[in-house]
Scaffold this motif. Structure first.
Motif, PDB file in Angstrom:
ATOM      1  N   SER A 256       0.875  -1.199   0.016  1.00 40.27           N
ATOM      2  CA  SER A 256       0.000   0.096  -0.176  1.00 40.27           C
ATOM      3  C   SER A 256       0.892   1.319  -0.113  1.00 40.27           C
ATOM      4  CB  SER A 256      -0.937  -0.155   1.109  1.00 40.27           C
ATOM      5  OG  SER A 256      -0.151   0.139   2.435  1.00 40.27           O
ATOM      6  N   ALA A 257       0.388   2.269  -0.311  1.00 37.88           N
ATOM      7  CA  ALA A 257       0.848   3.650  -0.303  1.00 37.88           C
ATOM      8  C   ALA A 257       0.189   4.787   0.268  1.00 37.88           C
ATOM      9  CB  ALA A 257       1.326   4.236  -1.616  1.00 37.88           C
ATOM     10  N   GLU A 258       0.864   5.599   1.047  1.00 36.24           N
ATOM     11  CA  GLU A 258       0.224   6.859   1.704  1.00 36.24           C
ATOM     12  C   GLU A 258      -0.529   7.561   0.920  1.00 36.24           C
ATOM     13  OE1 GLU A 258       1.208  10.488   4.774  1.00 36.24           O
ATOM     14  OE2 GLU A 258       2.845   9.185   4.023  1.00 36.24           O
ATOM     15  N   PRO A 259      -1.968   7.880   0.937  1.00 34.60           N
ATOM     16  CA  PRO A 259      -2.591   8.488   0.030  1.00 34.60           C
ATOM     17  C   PRO A 259      -2.165   9.957  -0.301  1.00 34.60           C
ATOM     18  CG  PRO A 259      -4.088   7.526   1.678  1.00 34.60           C
ATOM     19  CD  PRO A 259      -2.753   7.566   2.168  1.00 34.60           C
ATOM     20  N   GLY A 260      -2.180  10.560  -1.363  1.00 33.52           N
ATOM     21  CA  GLY A 260      -1.906  11.583  -1.935  1.00 33.52           C
ATOM     22  C   GLY A 260      -0.387  11.779  -2.290  1.00 33.52           C
ATOM     23  N   THR A 261       0.587  10.717  -2.107  1.00 33.52           N
ATOM     24  CA  THR A 261       1.817  10.761  -2.323  1.00 33.52           C
ATOM     25  C   THR A 261       2.120  10.234  -4.023  1.00 33.52           C
ATOM     26  OG1 THR A 261       2.003   8.314  -1.737  1.00 33.52           O
ATOM     27  CG2 THR A 261       2.483   9.883  -0.178  1.00 33.52           C
ATOM     28  N   PRO A 262       3.249  10.625  -4.649  1.00 33.03           N
ATOM     29  CA  PRO A 262       3.436   9.825  -6.132  1.00 33.03           C
ATOM     30  C   PRO A 262       3.390   8.379  -6.005  1.00 33.03           C
ATOM     31  CG  PRO A 262       5.077  11.598  -5.474  1.00 33.03           C
ATOM     32  CD  PRO A 262       4.098  11.457  -4.068  1.00 33.03           C
ATOM     33  N   ASP A 263       3.623   7.745  -4.979  1.00 35.16           N
ATOM     34  CA  ASP A 263       3.549   6.201  -5.028  1.00 35.16           C
ATOM     35  C   ASP A 263       2.128   5.851  -4.929  1.00 35.16           C
ATOM     36  OD1 ASP A 263       6.433   5.763  -4.812  1.00 35.16           O
ATOM     37  OD2 ASP A 263       6.122   6.769  -2.708  1.00 35.16           O
ATOM     38  N   ALA A 264       1.270   6.487  -4.498  1.00 37.15           N
ATOM     39  CA  ALA A 264      -0.240   6.334  -4.574  1.00 37.15           C
ATOM     40  C   ALA A 264      -0.637   6.406  -5.830  1.00 37.15           C
ATOM     41  CB  ALA A 264      -1.003   7.180  -3.249  1.00 37.15           C
ATOM     42  N   THR A 265      -0.203   7.563  -6.636  1.00 35.57           N
ATOM     43  CA  THR A 265      -0.694   7.838  -7.867  1.00 35.57           C
ATOM     44  C   THR A 265      -0.213   6.791  -8.893  1.00 35.57           C
ATOM     45  OG1 THR A 265      -0.579   9.964  -7.534  1.00 35.57           O
ATOM     46  CG2 THR A 265      -0.327   9.466  -9.804  1.00 35.57           C
ATOM     47  N   ALA A 266       0.949   6.084  -8.584  1.00 34.68           N
ATOM     48  CA  ALA A 266       1.422   5.023  -9.441  1.00 34.68           C
ATOM     49  C   ALA A 266       0.614   3.674  -9.268  1.00 34.68           C
ATOM     50  CB  ALA A 266       2.841   4.488  -8.994  1.00 34.68           C
ATOM     51  N   LEU A 267       0.102   3.569  -8.120  1.00 37.95           N
ATOM     52  CA  LEU A 267      -0.872   2.391  -7.752  1.00 37.95           C
ATOM     53  C   LEU A 267      -2.084   2.721  -8.538  1.00 37.95           C
ATOM     54  CD1 LEU A 267      -0.648   1.124  -4.023  1.00 37.95           C
ATOM     55  CD2 LEU A 267       0.316   0.108  -6.154  1.00 37.95           C
ATOM     56  N   ASP A 268      -2.457   3.737  -8.479  1.00 38.50           N
ATOM     57  CA  ASP A 268      -3.811   4.089  -9.304  1.00 38.50           C
ATOM     58  C   ASP A 268      -3.419   3.838 -10.917  1.00 38.50           C
ATOM     59  OD1 ASP A 268      -5.015   4.971  -7.084  1.00 38.50           O
ATOM     60  OD2 ASP A 268      -4.669   7.143  -7.431  1.00 38.50           O
ATOM     61  N   MET A 269      -2.355   4.185 -11.370  1.00 41.78           N
ATOM     62  CA  MET A 269      -1.854   3.827 -12.808  1.00 41.78           C
ATOM     63  C   MET A 269      -2.030   2.293 -12.797  1.00 41.78           C
ATOM     64  SD  MET A 269       0.792   6.736 -13.648  1.00 41.78           S
ATOM     65  CE  MET A 269       0.759   6.268 -15.467  1.00 41.78           C
ATOM     66  N   LEU A 270      -1.554   1.634 -11.895  1.00 41.64           N
ATOM     67  CA  LEU A 270      -1.448   0.241 -12.354  1.00 41.64           C
ATOM     68  C   LEU A 270      -2.763  -0.354 -12.125  1.00 41.64           C
ATOM     69  CD1 LEU A 270       1.527  -1.160 -10.030  1.00 41.64           C
ATOM     70  CD2 LEU A 270       1.237  -1.279 -12.222  1.00 41.64           C
ATOM     71  N   ARG A 271      -3.743   0.115 -11.391  1.00 39.95           N
ATOM     72  CA  ARG A 271      -5.231  -0.558 -11.308  1.00 39.95           C
ATOM     73  C   ARG A 271      -5.711  -0.126 -12.926  1.00 39.95           C
ATOM     74  NH1 ARG A 271      -5.261   3.053  -6.624  1.00 39.95           N
ATOM     75  NH2 ARG A 271      -4.712   1.504  -4.785  1.00 39.95           N
ATOM     76  N   VAL A 272      -5.313   0.755 -13.456  1.00 43.20           N
ATOM     77  CA  VAL A 272      -5.971   1.179 -14.770  1.00 43.20           C
ATOM     78  C   VAL A 272      -5.264   0.348 -15.997  1.00 43.20           C
ATOM     79  CG1 VAL A 272      -6.241   2.826 -16.705  1.00 43.20           C
ATOM     80  CG2 VAL A 272      -6.484   3.383 -14.320  1.00 43.20           C
ATOM     81  N   THR A 273      -3.975   0.154 -15.915  1.00 38.71           N
ATOM     82  CA  THR A 273      -3.197  -0.633 -17.021  1.00 38.71           C
ATOM     83  C   THR A 273      -2.944  -2.158 -16.805  1.00 38.71           C
ATOM     84  OG1 THR A 273      -1.025   0.059 -15.813  1.00 38.71           O
ATOM     85  CG2 THR A 273      -1.853   1.540 -17.207  1.00 38.71           C
ATOM     86  N   GLY A 274      -2.968  -2.451 -15.563  1.00 35.72           N
ATOM     87  CA  GLY A 274      -2.724  -3.998 -15.265  1.00 35.72           C
ATOM     88  C   GLY A 274      -1.316  -4.415 -15.757  1.00 35.72           C
ATOM     89  N   LEU A 275      -1.405  -5.398 -16.564  1.00 31.09           N
ATOM     90  CA  LEU A 275      -0.185  -6.082 -17.185  1.00 31.09           C
ATOM     91  C   LEU A 275       0.154  -5.593 -18.442  1.00 31.09           C
ATOM     92  CD1 LEU A 275      -0.522  -9.937 -16.121  1.00 31.09           C
ATOM     93  CD2 LEU A 275       1.337  -8.280 -15.169  1.00 31.09           C
ATOM     94  N   GLN A 276      -0.667  -4.466 -18.949  1.00 28.17           N
ATOM     95  CA  GLN A 276      -0.365  -4.062 -20.151  1.00 28.17           C
ATOM     96  C   GLN A 276       1.039  -3.156 -20.205  1.00 28.17           C
ATOM     97  OE1 GLN A 276      -3.865  -2.006 -22.197  1.00 28.17           O
ATOM     98  NE2 GLN A 276      -4.632  -2.365 -20.321  1.00 28.17           N
ATOM     99  N   HIS A 277       1.823  -3.087 -21.335  1.00 26.98           N
ATOM    100  CA  HIS A 277       2.530  -2.209 -21.257  1.00 26.98           C
ATOM    101  C   HIS A 277       2.467  -1.006 -22.006  1.00 26.98           C
ATOM    102  CE1 HIS A 277       5.599  -5.449 -20.244  1.00 26.98           C
ATOM    103  NE2 HIS A 277       5.135  -6.260 -21.003  1.00 26.98           N
ATOM    104  N   PHE A 278       3.233   0.115 -21.634  1.00 33.12           N
ATOM    105  CA  PHE A 278       2.929   1.508 -21.848  1.00 33.12           C
ATOM    106  C   PHE A 278       3.133   1.564 -23.492  1.00 33.12           C
ATOM    107  CE2 PHE A 278       1.743   1.438 -17.832  1.00 33.12           C
ATOM    108  CZ  PHE A 278       1.847   2.551 -17.009  1.00 33.12           C
TER     109      PHE A 278
END
Length: 278
Positions: A256-278
């Motif tokens: 997990s990541a502390e809300p509001g941090t860049p690491d939390a934003t990265a987890l949000d991106m992973l929720r959208v992209t999953g295993l897809q490569h950018f």
């Protein structure tokens, strides 16, 4: 081995499991009750043809690892799990051996924790189960060969797409903790042949592991902050909490990541992209 009875038990078990019970979409155009064969194959990391042959009572005798994977995919309770082991001509998991079959209640818990990366580990570091976000964070672990699907093996001998504990000074501490975890497991399971085989392979294949092993230190899995080098998002620093399952001597890792941090934003991106490569 009782091929006909094993085939019947596997077919009826598959029909009992709803797709939503294992985190799959149920859809509206299903022609069979329960799971499809290809879904069982995916969950157990087997080929569809192999599952078909088992359900038709054909093919070679499945290994105990295959039976354990099927028992987990089909959410069998302890009694039904022991039954399929015996029908396949194997003894059920024994006392004094590292448990590699997850209780259905733990798998249900994993399904509910869809918002965070989660892994379930055996006492010797085998990755027994993971949720989609766990795969997005640490790579497609179903692609690892069965005996290499282990976090400690991957640390010393693997080439996984992500490097865990990538921060300054983290790697040495994580390596020592990994070796200490295996030493602690060996003390609890001195007669487990798979554990002994794994330790021997690591000592022969990794001079670093062998050096740390000879230091004789022991340690359990512990809660820690870990830096993970993700191939698409760069380094993500996450809290890694360990939840112990004492009845099976297994561990649930939750990132997990502390809300509001860049690491939390990265987890949000992973929720959208999953295993897809950018």
């Amino acid at each position: 081995m009782d091929r006909a009875e094993l085939a019947e038990v596997l077919r009826t078990a598959r029909a009992r499991v709803r797709p939503q019970d294992v985190g799959l979409p149920s859809g509206t155009r299903r022609q069979v009750p329960g799971l499809r064969r290809e879904e069982v194959a995916m969950l157990a990391s087997l080929s569809v043809d192999y599952v078909v042959r088992l359900e038709q009572g054909r093919g070679p005798r499945p290994s105990s690892q295959v039976i354990a994977a099927l028992a987990q995919a089909l959410r069998l309770d302890d009694d039904d799990r022991d039954l399929v082991f015996r029908l396949a001509g194997h003894e059920p998991p024994q006392a004094g051996r590292v448990a590699t079959v997850i209780r259905p209640s733990v798998l249900r818990l994993l399904d509910r924790m869809a918002d965070l990366p989660v892994l379930v580990l055996s006492a010797k570091g085998d990755v027994l189960a993971w949720n989609p976000l766990g795969a997005a964070l640490q790579g497609d672990m179903s692609a690892w060969p069965q005996r290499q699907r282990n976090l400690i093996w991957q640390r010393f001998l693997g080439s996984s797409r992500c490097q865990v504990a990538a921060g300054p000074g983290e790697d040495d501490a994580a390596a020592r903790a990994s070796v200490g975890t295996l030493r602690a497991a060996q003390a609890r399971y001195p007669n487990d042949p798979e554990l002994a085989r794994m330790i021997t392979g690591l000592r022969r294949g990794s001079p670093r592991f062998d050096e740390l092993w000879r230091e004789g230190r022991s340690s359990p899995w512990r809660t820690a902050t870990k830096s993970i080098a993700h191939p698409e998002l760069g380094t993500i620093t996450l809290d890694c909490d360990t939840l112990l399952l004492p009845d099976s001597d297994q561990t649930v890792l939750v990132y997990s990541a502390e809300p509001g941090t860049p690491d939390a934003t990265a987890l949000d991106m992973l929720r959208v992209t999953g295993l897809q490569h950018f």
